[in-house]
Design a protein around this motif. Structure first.
Motif, PDB file in Angstrom:
ATOM      1  N   ALA A  72       0.840  -1.205   0.000  1.00 33.59           N
ATOM      2  CA  ALA A  72       0.000   0.000   0.000  1.00 33.59           C
ATOM      3  C   ALA A  72       0.869   1.247   0.000  1.00 33.59           C
ATOM      4  O   ALA A  72       0.579   2.223  -0.694  1.00 33.59           O
ATOM      5  N   ALA A  73       1.966   1.208   0.768  1.00 34.59           N
ATOM      6  CA  ALA A  73       2.888   2.347   0.794  1.00 34.59           C
ATOM      7  C   ALA A  73       3.569   2.533  -0.555  1.00 34.59           C
ATOM      8  O   ALA A  73       3.781   3.660  -0.994  1.00 34.59           O
ATOM      9  N   LEU A  74       3.898   1.434  -1.225  1.00 35.75           N
ATOM     10  CA  LEU A  74       4.524   1.533  -2.541  1.00 35.75           C
ATOM     11  C   LEU A  74       3.546   2.026  -3.609  1.00 35.75           C
ATOM     12  O   LEU A  74       3.936   2.739  -4.523  1.00 35.75           O
ATOM     13  N   ALA A  75       2.276   1.677  -3.445  1.00 31.83           N
ATOM     14  CA  ALA A  75       1.262   2.065  -4.426  1.00 31.83           C
ATOM     15  C   ALA A  75       0.898   3.545  -4.316  1.00 31.83           C
ATOM     16  O   ALA A  75       0.541   4.169  -5.315  1.00 31.83           O
ATOM     17  N   SER A  76       0.981   4.096  -3.120  1.00 27.49           N
ATOM     18  CA  SER A  76       0.631   5.511  -2.945  1.00 27.49           C
ATOM     19  C   SER A  76       1.669   6.179  -2.058  1.00 27.49           C
ATOM     20  O   SER A  76       1.505   6.262  -0.848  1.00 27.49           O
ATOM     21  N   PRO A  77       2.763   6.644  -2.660  1.00 28.86           N
ATOM     22  CA  PRO A  77       3.816   7.292  -1.878  1.00 28.86           C
ATOM     23  C   PRO A  77       3.302   8.541  -1.182  1.00 28.86           C
ATOM     24  O   PRO A  77       2.298   9.120  -1.588  1.00 28.86           O
TER      25      PRO A  77
END
Length: 65
Positions: A53-58
């Motif tokens: 999730a962190a990688l998908a929405s920095p």
């Protein structure tokens, strides 16, 4: 895993994206290397859902008003 906490134990923790970015500052890494690096550096284990999730929405670079 003495002294290591899971990210979900911290509640909705907005810093997970920053932890991922800090881990990637040294260069490209795969998911397991990111979670291992974060656990070693700050003692927090990111689960796969939190990591991706962190990688998908920095984190936003926009200033909040």
């Amino acid at each position: 895993m003495d002294g290591v906490r899971r990210a979900d134990e911290l509640g909705r923790w907005p810093g997970s994206g920053l932890l991922v970015l800090a881990s990637l500052a040294d260069g490209a890494k795969h998911g397991y290397a990111i979670t291992t690096n974060v656990a070693e550096q700050v003692g927090v284990t990111l689960g796969p859902g939190t990591l991706y999730a962190a990688l998908a929405s920095p984190p936003s670079t926009r200033a909040e008003a």
